[in-house]
Write a protein that holds these residues in place. Sequence first.
Motif, PDB file in Angstrom:
ATOM      1  N   THR A  29      49.648  88.510 101.313  1.00 32.15           N
ATOM      2  CA  THR A  29      49.610  89.890 101.796  1.00 32.15           C
ATOM      3  C   THR A  29      48.176  90.357 102.019  1.00 32.15           C
ATOM      4  N   ILE A 219      66.851  96.875 105.519  1.00 37.51           N
ATOM      5  CA  ILE A 219      65.642  96.051 105.574  1.00 37.51           C
ATOM      6  C   ILE A 219      65.871  94.843 106.480  1.00 37.51           C
ATOM      7  N   ARG A 223      63.785  93.940 109.990  1.00 32.65           N
ATOM      8  CA  ARG A 223      63.010  92.701 110.079  1.00 32.65           C
ATOM      9  C   ARG A 223      63.666  91.645 110.949  1.00 32.65           C
ATOM     10  N   PHE A 267      55.235  95.704 108.449  1.00 37.95           N
ATOM     11  CA  PHE A 267      55.341  95.866 106.997  1.00 37.95           C
ATOM     12  C   PHE A 267      55.228  97.346 106.609  1.00 37.95           C
ATOM     13  N   LEU A 268      54.250  98.043 107.190  1.00 30.40           N
ATOM     14  CA  LEU A 268      54.077  99.463 106.875  1.00 30.40           C
ATOM     15  C   LEU A 268      55.242 100.295 107.407  1.00 30.40           C
ATOM     16  N   VAL A 270      58.404  99.301 107.819  1.00 29.87           N
ATOM     17  CA  VAL A 270      59.552  99.076 106.936  1.00 29.87           C
ATOM     18  C   VAL A 270      59.365  99.830 105.620  1.00 29.87           C
ATOM     19  N   THR A 271      58.168  99.782 105.075  1.00 33.75           N
ATOM     20  CA  THR A 271      57.897 100.456 103.799  1.00 33.75           C
ATOM     21  C   THR A 271      58.069 101.968 103.920  1.00 33.75           C
ATOM     22  N   LEU A 272      57.548 102.543 104.999  1.00 40.43           N
ATOM     23  CA  LEU A 272      57.626 103.992 105.185  1.00 40.43           C
ATOM     24  C   LEU A 272      59.066 104.472 105.365  1.00 40.43           C
ATOM     25  N   TYR A 275      61.174 103.032 101.487  1.00 43.15           N
ATOM     26  CA  TYR A 275      60.803 103.608 100.182  1.00 43.15           C
ATOM     27  C   TYR A 275      61.424 104.992  99.954  1.00 43.15           C
ATOM     28  N   THR A 278      65.151 104.622  99.475  1.00 45.50           N
ATOM     29  CA  THR A 278      65.487 104.102  98.143  1.00 45.50           C
ATOM     30  C   THR A 278      65.415 105.203  97.096  1.00 45.50           C
TER      31      THR A 278
END
Length: 288
Positions: A29, A219, A223, A267-268, A270-272, A275, A278
């Motif tokens: 990463t 997710i 992806r 990656f950012l 998906v995270t934004l 998260y 969740t």
Amino acid sequence: MNKVVKRTYSYYFLIPAAVIYLVIFILPTVMSFFFSMTRWTLAEWEFIGFQNFATFFQEQSLSIGFRNTFVYAVVTCGLKVVLGLLLGVFLTSGLKTKGYLRSVVFFPTLVSTIAVGIAFGMMMHPTQGLLNTALAAVGIPGPDWLGNVRIALLSVALVDVWKGVGFATVIYIAGIMSIPEEYSEALQIDGGNAFDKFWNIIVPLSRPATNAVIILAFIGGLRSFDLIWTMTKGGPGFATDLIASIIYKQYQAGFYGLSTAGNVILFLFVTLLVYPLTMYLNRKEVDL
């Protein structure tokens, strides 16, 4: 003192897992973030700052890729949740063949995604495919499943659901079977029917399973790459281009630093999205 020694000694057992996590996740990463700011090949690299990110955001199909990725993730996630729940309820009923049917439903999950993409690509051929041949036999003109810009993305999404719904079903089966029988017995005493059991017991008390399916499916949708690339390669035009397929095209063209920056952006992205989702689902979860 003995307690401190015992606590320290127990931490030693975490070292192998920590080393594996560091080597497999943390180090790649960090390297990805670094090489996203370089122009690199296998032999050399040159630091260029945020130029790759600026160039990536100038990609003409990027806005379409973001939209398609989000739509694809929402459609596949929603269908897997609904169908997985219904199949989970069906396969936890009193059917004598439920063991066999569980195997049938889960089997597509075990098949290679590339093989599934090739098989369904042939089945969805506009003139020679099995689907349109079957429709023609009953007098219905079949569409160009993968060549029509309006339905190509949905066609691939449905194949993704067919392949992945078995995994969602297994999660729901585990969640439904963990619900105590006392709730069903109380409902029977009160005169409740099968729909009452589904709506008032299974749906709320299987929320942990629902949350797991939503997160994993969402997710996976964000992806997704291999199925799209095998079936359409992002076409026709940019109709099924996802962020991952755009990144892969950059790799193919030899722009390794640019494609690495694209991976960081994915990656950012998906995270934004995942998260806060969740956090929201965890707050809504019902403890049994």
